[in-house]
Design a protein around this motif. Structure first.
Motif, PDB file in Angstrom:
ATOM      1  N   GLN A   1       7.403   3.255   7.744  1.00  0.00           N
ATOM      2  CA  GLN A   1       6.814   2.963   6.441  1.00  0.00           C
ATOM      3  C   GLN A   1       5.304   3.107   6.550  1.00  0.00           C
ATOM      4  OE1 GLN A   1       8.373   1.722   3.431  1.00  0.00           O
ATOM      5  NE2 GLN A   1      10.145   2.654   4.457  1.00  0.00           N
ATOM      6  N   TYR A   2       4.754   4.032   5.790  1.00  0.00           N
ATOM      7  CA  TYR A   2       3.308   4.179   5.843  1.00  0.00           C
ATOM      8  C   TYR A   2       2.787   4.693   4.503  1.00  0.00           C
ATOM      9  CZ  TYR A   2       4.395   9.142   6.503  1.00  0.00           C
ATOM     10  OH  TYR A   2       4.871  10.407   6.353  1.00  0.00           O
ATOM     11  N   VAL A   3       1.482   4.537   4.307  1.00  0.00           N
ATOM     12  CA  VAL A   3       0.849   5.155   3.134  1.00  0.00           C
ATOM     13  C   VAL A   3      -0.029   6.290   3.629  1.00  0.00           C
ATOM     14  CG1 VAL A   3       0.879   3.253   1.507  1.00  0.00           C
ATOM     15  CG2 VAL A   3      -0.903   3.337   3.248  1.00  0.00           C
TER      16      VAL A   3
ATOM     17  N   ARG B   1       5.694  -7.231   4.038  1.00  0.00           N
ATOM     18  CA  ARG B   1       5.206  -8.040   2.920  1.00  0.00           C
ATOM     19  C   ARG B   1       5.360  -9.518   3.174  1.00  0.00           C
ATOM     20  NH1 ARG B   1       4.305  -4.452  -1.353  1.00  0.00           N
ATOM     21  NH2 ARG B   1       5.252  -2.476  -0.809  1.00  0.00           N
TER      22      ARG B   1
ATOM     23  N   ARG C   1       2.394   0.682   6.754  1.00  0.00           N
ATOM     24  CA  ARG C   1       2.494  -0.447   5.816  1.00  0.00           C
ATOM     25  C   ARG C   1       2.708  -1.734   6.589  1.00  0.00           C
ATOM     26  NH1 ARG C   1       3.274   0.729   0.417  1.00  0.00           N
ATOM     27  NH2 ARG C   1       3.937   2.881  -0.013  1.00  0.00           N
TER      28      ARG C   1
END
Lengths: 562, 162
Positions: free
Chosen positions: B83-85, B162, B159
């Motif tokens: 998961q990355y931006v 959360r 990421r």
């Protein structure tokens, strides 16, 4: 205490336990040489060419296990070391090379004797530094030695601008090196080691395949213990010679392009290949897809990049070879090995059959056979000499017929294959091992690439013995031309050659010659007994070839045997 | 084995010559660099290199190991499959005749780009997004005549949970 850069360098060399430096002065390092004159604890060996300094430092490192050090000037002094550095890098030899550099203010100006040696050597050093401030000098030297000798060893270059050498600063001995970006893994993962032992327990036809890594970490005893305990035959790379006694019944001989029939067959037929400190070079694997096709492959190496680079591996083990082998031995001891002898019998019998039917062999003749020279040398020295080699046929015959017993006794440019390596490397080895017989096995081609170093041997009274297998050809290339280029001997014959006996005498060394087989032993005996540098010129069969030979790109099972 | 694109995030010492060690490694060993971007991190002593490279799984494994072996490399993260931006920015100088200006502005608007320079005969647009989005915009602008392009190459961060 305030010290000049030159003095800091010498202090740090002492700190690192350096007592020998191979070098050649010049304008950029004249201040270091000036300081060296007062420094009695450091023995400086003045070579005749900077390439010789690099190879000598390499030979010294291999013979002693210590870091080899060389010191040269900027520009051409620095570029002349590049072949030596590249050779040491390929063979993972711990070395620190100090090069002079033009003053920092002139860097980039194309100044006299300026070259970007840090840029040039980036791909052939483990790491390199340009020291721009004398305040960083001591710490940089400390790091250089730490990096050179730890993990997978290698050469480290430190470039020293002239103003850094002459500037003074407060000197304190730097503390322990801790680099957050560099932490070699010594201790192997125990789970992986258990898998290795399980594989050994299941194997019917195991082979140990050892390389230079075993000698570098002094893991030869652990390796020998494992092999003997579980009756596993051992083969090795060229660099691995000496990691297992060449006289042991379990020894298969060298593997690969000029490997023995039984070694190449054993690896091709084995069901488990325990690789230790090797990198699966193309000279060893032949056609990769058909290398050890039936085997589970274990690979133990301290350098993760060596693992699975060329060959897929079933059980990778990242760690120091000595520590890993010791731990494997401990695990082996905890296990029951019932009917081990029964299990091994057919495999060892098969290997013995290969040995009997197709041994290393050559035909005696009226003229001297190069193999006979090496065999006789082996007999006369009892296998105890340190052998340095040049590159080519001489190197392969030395590997095949001189049965090396321990690490540091076979010194050769394995990965790079640099002709001209042997003589300066032998000089370095002789400096490091004064009481030992050191022999450079050479061809008439490669000896001429650094023959000027005979003067170094004479000046320092280093009694190295040079055995020239003189066939008047660049023999290995000639052999390829004979076999694969319809005997078109393009530029491989030396139509003119010097008289090596007279040349030796001109340098102040002893020159001897043998022209017939019955002269071989007496010339060798005479040469070995002499306590001076000796050049022995053996006029050998001009078109003798090295066999077995695996043609480039073929599987190692497909050997030419004649 | 099939070649696949990989996005690597590499933390290195912020020192002269480090970039050259990395590019030298790639050229010397015949690895691909598709894009490369380098800048200082929060810690001024450390730089982040974001690189897009391509290769078979065995080559990608070697690339990561070889990078880790360099003394100045602190960490190599393969973001591919995680998961990355990621973002890339492109400046595009495009021909803009009077009868095309409205259409070009509409395209720019749809992709949330900006006009950063205007002339009688051209716009310079700023486009931001992943490589695919930038390719899409360039394709749409092509018929008008693209004079010059400057692209940053991809930058990316993993990421956080959360």
């Amino acid at each position: 205490m305030k010290l000049k850069g030159a003095d800091i360098l010498l202090k740090m060399l002492q700190e690192e336990g350096v007592d020998t430096v191979f070098g050649y002065p010049g304008g950029a390092v004249i201040d270091i040489y000036d300081a060296l004159m007062e420094e009695k604890s450091i023995n400086h060996v003045l070579v005749r060419h900077e390439q010789g300094a690099a190879h000598a430092a390499d030979g010294y490192a291999r013979a002693t296990g210590k870091v080899g050090v060389c010191l040269v000037t900027s520009g051409p002094g620095a570029t002349n070391t590049v072949t030596g550095i590249a050779s040491a890098y390929m063979d993972s030899i711990p070395m620190v090379i100090f090069t002079g550099q033009v003053p920092t203010a002139l860097i980039g100006n194309d100044a006299f004797q300026e070259v970007d040696i840090v840029g040039i050597t980036r791909p052939c050093t483990k790491h390199n530094y340009l020291v721009k401030d004398v305040r960083n000098l001591a710490r940089t030297i400390k790091e250089a030695f730490h990096i050179a000798r730890s993990g997978r060893p290698g050469p480290v270059l430190v470039d020293l601008p002239k103003d850094v050498i002459t500037a003074a600063t407060q000197f304190n001995v730097p503390g322990e090196v801790k680099l957050k970006t560099y932490n070699p893994t010594y201790k192997p993962n125990i789970k992986q080691l258990n898998k290795v032992v399980d594989l050994i327990a299941k194997a019917q036809k195991p082979v140990i395949f050892s390389g230079g890594g075993v000698s570098l970490c002094q893991g030869h005893r652990e390796l020998t213990e494992l092999a003997r305990k579980l009756q596993i035959p051992v083969t090795s790379t060229l660099m691995g010679l000496g990691g297992f006694p060449g006289t042991d019944p379990l020894w298969l001989g060298m593997l690969g392009m000029h490997g023995t029939f039984r070694a190449n067959m054993a690896v091709s037929e084995c069901d488990l290949l325990i690789s230790v400190g090797v990198r699966f070079d193309d000279r060893v694997t032949g056609k990769v897809d058909e290398f050890a096709p039936n085997a589970k492959i274990v690979q133990i190496d301290i350098d993760p990049t060596s693992i699975q680079k060329n060959v897929p591996v079933h059980v990778p083990v990242v760690g120091d070879c000595k520590i890993s082998l010791a731990e494997i031995n401990t695990l082996v001891d905890k296990k029951q090995w019932e009917e081990l002898e029964e299990t091994r019998k057919p495999w060892l019998a098969q290997i013995d059959e290969w040995k009997q039917t197709t041994p290393l062999a050559y035909q005696q003749a009226e003229v001297i056979k190069p193999q006979y020279v090496i065999e006789t040398l082996y007999d006369l020295t009892g296998g105890d000499a340190i052998i340095a080699t040049e590159v080519g046929q001489n190197q392969m015959w030395a590997a095949q017929y001189y049965h090396v017993k321990e690490p540091g006794h076979f010194i050769t440019s394995g990965g790079l294959g640099a002709m001209g390596f042997g003589l300066p490397a032998a000089i370095g080895a002789q400096v490091g091992a004064p009481g030992t017989t050191v022999v450079d096995i050479a061809g008439d081609g490669s000896i001429q690439m650094n023959i000027q170093e005979l003067a170094t041997a004479v000046q320092y009274n280093l009694p190295v013995k040079v055995v020239i297998l003189n066939n008047g050809f660049l023999g290995m290339v000639r052999q390829w031309q004979e076999l694969f280029y319809k005997r078109r001997y393009s530029s491989t014959q030396f139509v003119h050659a010097p008289d090596f006996v007279k040349l030796a005498e001109a340098y102040g060394a002893v020159g001897l010659r043998a022209k017939t087989p019955d002269e071989v032993a007496s010339v060798l005996r005479q040469g070995l007994e002499c306590n001076r540098p000796v050049v022995m010129d053996f006029v050998v069969e001009p078109e003798e070839s090295v066999y077995p030979m695996v043609p480039a790109g073929a599987p190692i099972k497909k050997m030419l045997l004649v | 084995m099939s070649e696949k694109k990989h996005l690597l995030s590499i933390l290195v010492d912020n020192e002269p010559g480090v970039l050259s060690r990395i590019t030298g490694l790639f050229s010397g060993r015949g690895y691909n660099i598709e894009s490369l971007s380098v800048a200082e991190t929060v810690d001024p002593g450390i730089s982040r290199i974001t690189m897009v490279t391509k290769g078979s799984p065995m080559i990608i494994e070697q690339i990561q190991k070889q990078l880790n072996k360099l003394i100045n490399v602190l960490k190599v993260i393969d973001l591919t499959g995680t998961q990355y931006v990621q973002r890339e920015m492109a400046l595009v100088k495009v021909n803009a005749r009077a009868d095309h200006r409205a259409e070009i502005l509409r395209i720019t608007d749809i992709f949330r780009g900006q006009v950063v320079d205007v002339g009688m005969e051209h716009f310079t647009l700023k486009i931001e997004g992943d490589a695919e989005k930038i390719e899409a915009v360039l394709n749409l602008l092509k018929p008008f005549g693209i004079r010059e392009i400057a692209r940053t190459g991809c930058v990316a961060l993993p990421r956080e949970n959360r």
